[in-house]
Write a protein that holds these residues in place. Structure first.
Motif, PDB file in Angstrom:
ATOM      1  N   CYS A 222       0.837  -1.201   0.000  1.00  0.00           N
ATOM      2  CA  CYS A 222       0.000   0.000   0.000  1.00  0.00           C
ATOM      3  C   CYS A 222       0.871   1.249   0.000  1.00  0.00           C
ATOM      4  CB  CYS A 222      -0.904   0.046   1.235  1.00  0.00           C
ATOM      5  SG  CYS A 222      -2.254  -1.122   1.214  1.00  0.00           S
ATOM      6  N   ASP A 223       0.431   2.262  -0.705  1.00  0.00           N
ATOM      7  CA  ASP A 223       1.111   3.552  -0.719  1.00  0.00           C
ATOM      8  C   ASP A 223       0.700   4.323   0.534  1.00  0.00           C
ATOM      9  OD1 ASP A 223       2.039   6.112  -1.113  1.00  0.00           O
ATOM     10  OD2 ASP A 223       1.359   6.274  -3.179  1.00  0.00           O
ATOM     11  N   ALA A 224       1.636   4.517   1.471  1.00  0.00           N
ATOM     12  CA  ALA A 224       1.316   5.180   2.735  1.00  0.00           C
ATOM     13  C   ALA A 224       0.828   6.603   2.536  1.00  0.00           C
ATOM     14  CB  ALA A 224       2.551   5.186   3.642  1.00  0.00           C
ATOM     15  N   MET A 225       1.246   7.247   1.444  1.00  0.00           N
ATOM     16  CA  MET A 225       0.895   8.643   1.221  1.00  0.00           C
ATOM     17  C   MET A 225      -0.566   8.836   0.836  1.00  0.00           C
ATOM     18  SD  MET A 225       4.369   9.889  -0.753  1.00  0.00           S
ATOM     19  CE  MET A 225       3.832  11.586  -0.909  1.00  0.00           C
ATOM     20  N   THR A 226      -1.263   7.745   0.494  1.00  0.00           N
ATOM     21  CA  THR A 226      -2.679   7.859   0.124  1.00  0.00           C
ATOM     22  C   THR A 226      -3.604   7.797   1.328  1.00  0.00           C
ATOM     23  OG1 THR A 226      -2.864   5.477  -0.282  1.00  0.00           O
ATOM     24  CG2 THR A 226      -2.253   6.862  -2.147  1.00  0.00           C
ATOM     25  N   GLY A 227      -3.058   7.614   2.528  1.00  0.00           N
ATOM     26  CA  GLY A 227      -3.867   7.697   3.752  1.00  0.00           C
ATOM     27  C   GLY A 227      -4.996   6.695   3.809  1.00  0.00           C
ATOM     28  N   ALA A 260      -0.556   4.225   8.590  1.00  0.00           N
ATOM     29  CA  ALA A 260       0.171   3.422   9.581  1.00  0.00           C
ATOM     30  C   ALA A 260      -0.639   3.242  10.857  1.00  0.00           C
ATOM     31  CB  ALA A 260       1.516   4.077   9.902  1.00  0.00           C
ATOM     32  N   LEU A 261      -1.413   4.265  11.215  1.00  0.00           N
ATOM     33  CA  LEU A 261      -2.176   4.212  12.459  1.00  0.00           C
ATOM     34  C   LEU A 261      -3.532   3.529  12.308  1.00  0.00           C
ATOM     35  CD1 LEU A 261      -1.399   7.802  13.790  1.00  0.00           C
ATOM     36  CD2 LEU A 261      -0.662   5.655  14.818  1.00  0.00           C
ATOM     37  N   SER A 262      -4.001   3.347  11.079  1.00  0.00           N
ATOM     38  CA  SER A 262      -5.354   2.815  10.883  1.00  0.00           C
ATOM     39  C   SER A 262      -5.413   1.385  10.360  1.00  0.00           C
ATOM     40  CB  SER A 262      -6.135   3.722   9.913  1.00  0.00           C
ATOM     41  OG  SER A 262      -6.235   5.034  10.396  1.00  0.00           O
ATOM     42  N   VAL A 263      -4.404   0.969   9.568  1.00  0.00           N
ATOM     43  CA  VAL A 263      -4.477  -0.315   8.859  1.00  0.00           C
ATOM     44  C   VAL A 263      -4.755  -1.490   9.788  1.00  0.00           C
ATOM     45  CG1 VAL A 263      -3.079  -2.022   7.635  1.00  0.00           C
ATOM     46  CG2 VAL A 263      -3.131   0.309   6.829  1.00  0.00           C
ATOM     47  N   LYS A 264      -3.975  -1.629  10.830  1.00  0.00           N
ATOM     48  CA  LYS A 264      -4.122  -2.787  11.730  1.00  0.00           C
ATOM     49  C   LYS A 264      -5.498  -2.814  12.388  1.00  0.00           C
ATOM     50  CE  LYS A 264      -2.594  -6.227  14.360  1.00  0.00           C
ATOM     51  NZ  LYS A 264      -3.562  -6.311  15.437  1.00  0.00           N
ATOM     52  N   GLN A 265      -5.968  -1.652  12.844  1.00  0.00           N
ATOM     53  CA  GLN A 265      -7.240  -1.586  13.556  1.00  0.00           C
ATOM     54  C   GLN A 265      -8.420  -1.861  12.631  1.00  0.00           C
ATOM     55  OE1 GLN A 265      -7.265  -1.316  16.701  1.00  0.00           O
ATOM     56  NE2 GLN A 265      -9.362  -0.827  17.304  1.00  0.00           N
ATOM     57  N   VAL A 266      -8.361  -1.353  11.396  1.00  0.00           N
ATOM     58  CA  VAL A 266      -9.479  -1.495  10.462  1.00  0.00           C
ATOM     59  C   VAL A 266      -9.536  -2.892   9.853  1.00  0.00           C
ATOM     60  CG1 VAL A 266     -10.421  -0.687   8.258  1.00  0.00           C
ATOM     61  CG2 VAL A 266      -9.586   0.963   9.924  1.00  0.00           C
ATOM     62  N   THR A 267      -8.376  -3.441   9.482  1.00  0.00           N
ATOM     63  CA  THR A 267      -8.361  -4.723   8.770  1.00  0.00           C
ATOM     64  C   THR A 267      -8.033  -5.916   9.668  1.00  0.00           C
ATOM     65  OG1 THR A 267      -6.002  -4.586   8.204  1.00  0.00           O
ATOM     66  CG2 THR A 267      -7.560  -3.510   6.712  1.00  0.00           C
ATOM     67  N   GLY A 268      -7.360  -5.663  10.781  1.00  0.00           N
ATOM     68  CA  GLY A 268      -6.899  -6.761  11.630  1.00  0.00           C
ATOM     69  C   GLY A 268      -5.636  -7.404  11.087  1.00  0.00           C
ATOM     70  N   VAL A 269      -5.096  -6.855   9.983  1.00  0.00           N
ATOM     71  CA  VAL A 269      -3.887  -7.385   9.352  1.00  0.00           C
ATOM     72  C   VAL A 269      -2.690  -6.531   9.767  1.00  0.00           C
ATOM     73  CG1 VAL A 269      -2.753  -7.905   7.166  1.00  0.00           C
ATOM     74  CG2 VAL A 269      -5.226  -8.207   7.396  1.00  0.00           C
ATOM     75  N   PRO A 270      -1.605  -7.127  10.246  1.00  0.00           N
ATOM     76  CA  PRO A 270      -0.466  -6.342  10.717  1.00  0.00           C
ATOM     77  C   PRO A 270       0.376  -5.761   9.586  1.00  0.00           C
ATOM     78  CG  PRO A 270       0.054  -8.672  10.848  1.00  0.00           C
ATOM     79  CD  PRO A 270      -1.384  -8.584  10.413  1.00  0.00           C
ATOM     80  N   ILE A 271       1.018  -4.631   9.856  1.00  0.00           N
ATOM     81  CA  ILE A 271       2.018  -4.066   8.951  1.00  0.00           C
ATOM     82  C   ILE A 271       3.327  -4.786   9.256  1.00  0.00           C
ATOM     83  CG2 ILE A 271       3.254  -1.987   8.243  1.00  0.00           C
ATOM     84  CD1 ILE A 271       0.886  -0.370   9.419  1.00  0.00           C
ATOM     85  N   LYS A 272       3.863  -5.492   8.269  1.00  0.00           N
ATOM     86  CA  LYS A 272       5.088  -6.259   8.499  1.00  0.00           C
ATOM     87  C   LYS A 272       6.351  -5.479   8.149  1.00  0.00           C
ATOM     88  CE  LYS A 272       3.293 -10.991   8.143  1.00  0.00           C
ATOM     89  NZ  LYS A 272       3.912 -11.589   9.333  1.00  0.00           N
ATOM     90  N   PHE A 273       6.288  -4.704   7.049  1.00  0.00           N
ATOM     91  CA  PHE A 273       7.462  -3.958   6.603  1.00  0.00           C
ATOM     92  C   PHE A 273       7.044  -2.570   6.150  1.00  0.00           C
ATOM     93  CE2 PHE A 273       8.362  -8.437   5.794  1.00  0.00           C
ATOM     94  CZ  PHE A 273       9.605  -8.597   6.395  1.00  0.00           C
ATOM     95  N   ILE A 274       8.016  -1.656   6.115  1.00  0.00           N
ATOM     96  CA  ILE A 274       7.773  -0.317   5.578  1.00  0.00           C
ATOM     97  C   ILE A 274       8.903   0.036   4.606  1.00  0.00           C
ATOM     98  CG2 ILE A 274       6.437   0.573   7.512  1.00  0.00           C
ATOM     99  CD1 ILE A 274       8.988   1.885   8.581  1.00  0.00           C
TER     100      ILE A 274
END
Length: 492
Positions: A222-227, A260-274
């Motif tokens: 995912c492109d982090a800049m697209t919020g 970065a602050l929303s992905v895990k909470q909304v999807t339940g899927v962790p951010i593994k790398f950046i």
């Protein structure tokens, strides 16, 4: 990274201190500003509301208000909730021991998926694996050629077929078959096709690959800049494919931090790398605690130390330490060390990993650290080797020659020589403790930054008259001298 949200959060924390004493009203007013900071950072409204409710539940109460330092308690609660919001994270990739592991990379066009495939392959190769890249993106023009170029740069083979006679599913199947047949690869990374938006055709194609190739892991780029657009696409992909993790690309350009602050909470899927840069070595594991510290302006010394350990050779560092102890640290040594520091990434990002430096950089936003270092390199490069080893030989004529050669003013050369004298003296003093003591000091700084995520300096009462921290040994000596003085006075 996260300049906007960091600035807004620090302004919000100042509301806790209004009036000199922390009250329940101050806390609620401050949390209202924290809420505003999160919303302006493009954090999901539902995520923001739940976050503020949790912080308020912990912060408003006698336990905090009657504590020794209630303001720092509230800041600590916000920090911990940020960590909880983004974590926990498992960085493992379900790699098999005695068989070929398959990782399917998915994402929209423009998210940096193909480049991220290369970054991941390079990271796995560094860890001792033998990756194979499979060019299954037959939709985007030049996608196959782009992956081939990346493969050549990192020394990883690329499997591809003619897009006119093949299909994405067939390419993936044949790529995995070849890896198993030849035994040359133990990990296959599938670079699948993307679209400008999520559609039925894209999902049908990815579902077919997922069903028939049966990858061990599906990672979404995912492109982090697209919020929030990144969060929404992650949710859609997860509902169709049940993705195992997210890689946020272009994090170095994200000033808000909403994804970065929303992905895990909304999807339940962790951010593994950046992804933190365009270069193929700019892929980092995602650590919620370190990211929370960065967001709150507390730096990230742990990541900085890991970068330094990768870039700096231990034997070379020991030789430099010896030179410093002997007072032989030359301008040539200084330039070489500066180049190694620059290889770790943009200087602004490196400096922001040091607790307290982020605020100083924001205050001096007109200073370009990378440009300044380039200027210093040009000045040193215009000197002879003898002048670099013996800067005291540089007189007015030599200074003017160096200035002309580097395209700067003679006063810039004089200023560099003065700075070098100060730096050389400081480094000689620092070198006295040796490598182990230097790393120990950095770890202590990290612990201090973690205990105070806002990056605030220690209280004045814990500092010596010289401005440094008072060590236990120094304090013991001071107490001993005071006792001796009291005994002497009593005798008189």
């Amino acid at each position: 990274m996260f300049e906007s949200i960091t600035k807004n959060l620090n302004e919000a924390f100042s509301a806790f201190r209004i009036g000199g004493k922390l009250t329940e009203k101050n806390i609620r007013d401050g949390l209202q500003q924290v809420r505003q900071a999160l919303l302006e950072a493009d954090v999901s409204y539902d995520v923001t509301k739940e976050f503020i409710d949790k912080v308020a539940e912990e912060a408003v109460g006698d336990k905090v208000l009657k504590s020794l330092d209630p303001t720092e308690q509230v800041v600590g609660i916000v920090y911990q909730e940020l960590v909880n919001l983004m974590g926990p994270v498992d960085h493992s990739l379900a790699i098999k021991r005695n068989d070929v592991s398959v990782i399917m990379m998915v994402g929209l066009q423009g998210s940096g998926k193909t480049t991220t495939c290369g970054k991941l392959a390079r990271l796995l190769k560094e860890q001792g694996h033998r990756p194979l890249l499979v060019a299954a993106d037959l939709q985007r023009p030049a996608a196959i050629e782009q992956l081939r170029v990346i493969g050549e740069q990192i020394g990883v083979p690329v499997y591809s077929e003619d897009p006119k006679t093949s299909s994405p599913l067939k390419v993936c199947q044949n790529g995995v078959k070849q890896a198993k047949k030849t035994g040359d690869a133990d990990i296959v990374i599938l670079d699948t096709a993307g679209r400008l938006h999520v559609d039925d055709e894209l999902m049908a194609e990815l579902e077919a690959i997922d069903r028939k190739v049966r990858p061990d892991q599906a990672l979404l780029v995912c492109d982090a800049m697209t919020g929030q657009d990144a969060v929404n696409s992650a949710k859609t992909f997860n509902e169709a494919l049940e993705i195992d993790g997210v890689i946020l690309s272009k994090m170095d350009g994200d000033t808000r931090g909403g994804a970065a602050l929303s992905v895990k909470q909304v999807t339940g899927v962790p951010i593994k790398f950046i992804g933190v840069g365009e270069q193929l070595d700019r892929l980092e594991e995602f650590h919620p605690d370190r990211m929370a510290s960065r967001i709150m302006g507390g730096g990230d010394l742990q990541t900085l130390m890991e970068k330094a350990q990768r870039e700096f050779d231990a034997d070379d560092m020991e030789r430099q330490q010896q030179k410093m102890r002997e007072g032989k640290f030359s301008l040539e040594d200084f330039r070489n060390q500066m180049r190694k520091v620059r290889s770790m990434g943009p200087m602004k990002e490196i400096m922001k990993m040091i607790p307290g430096m982020g605020g100083m950089l924001d205050a001096a936003d007109n200073v370009d650290a990378d440009k300044e270092m380039s200027r210093i390199e040009a000045i040193i490069g215009s000197m002879t080797m003898d002048e670099r080893e013996n800067p005291q030989k540089i007189d007015r004529n030599r200074r003017n020659r160096i200035a002309i050669g580097s395209g700067c003013d003679p006063t810039d050369v004089s200023q560099l020589l003065k700075q070098y004298d100060s730096i050389a003296g400081m480094m000689k003093g620092m070198a006295g403790g040796g490598m182990k003591d230097q790393w120990k000091a950095m770890r202590q700084m990290q612990e201090m930054g973690m205990s105070d995520p806002s990056g605030a300096l220690p209280k004045e009462k814990n500092r010596s008259k010289r401005g440094g921290l008072v060590s236990k040994e120094e304090k013991r000596k001071q107490n001993k001298k005071q006792k001796q003085a009291r005994k002497k006075n009593r005798r008189k």
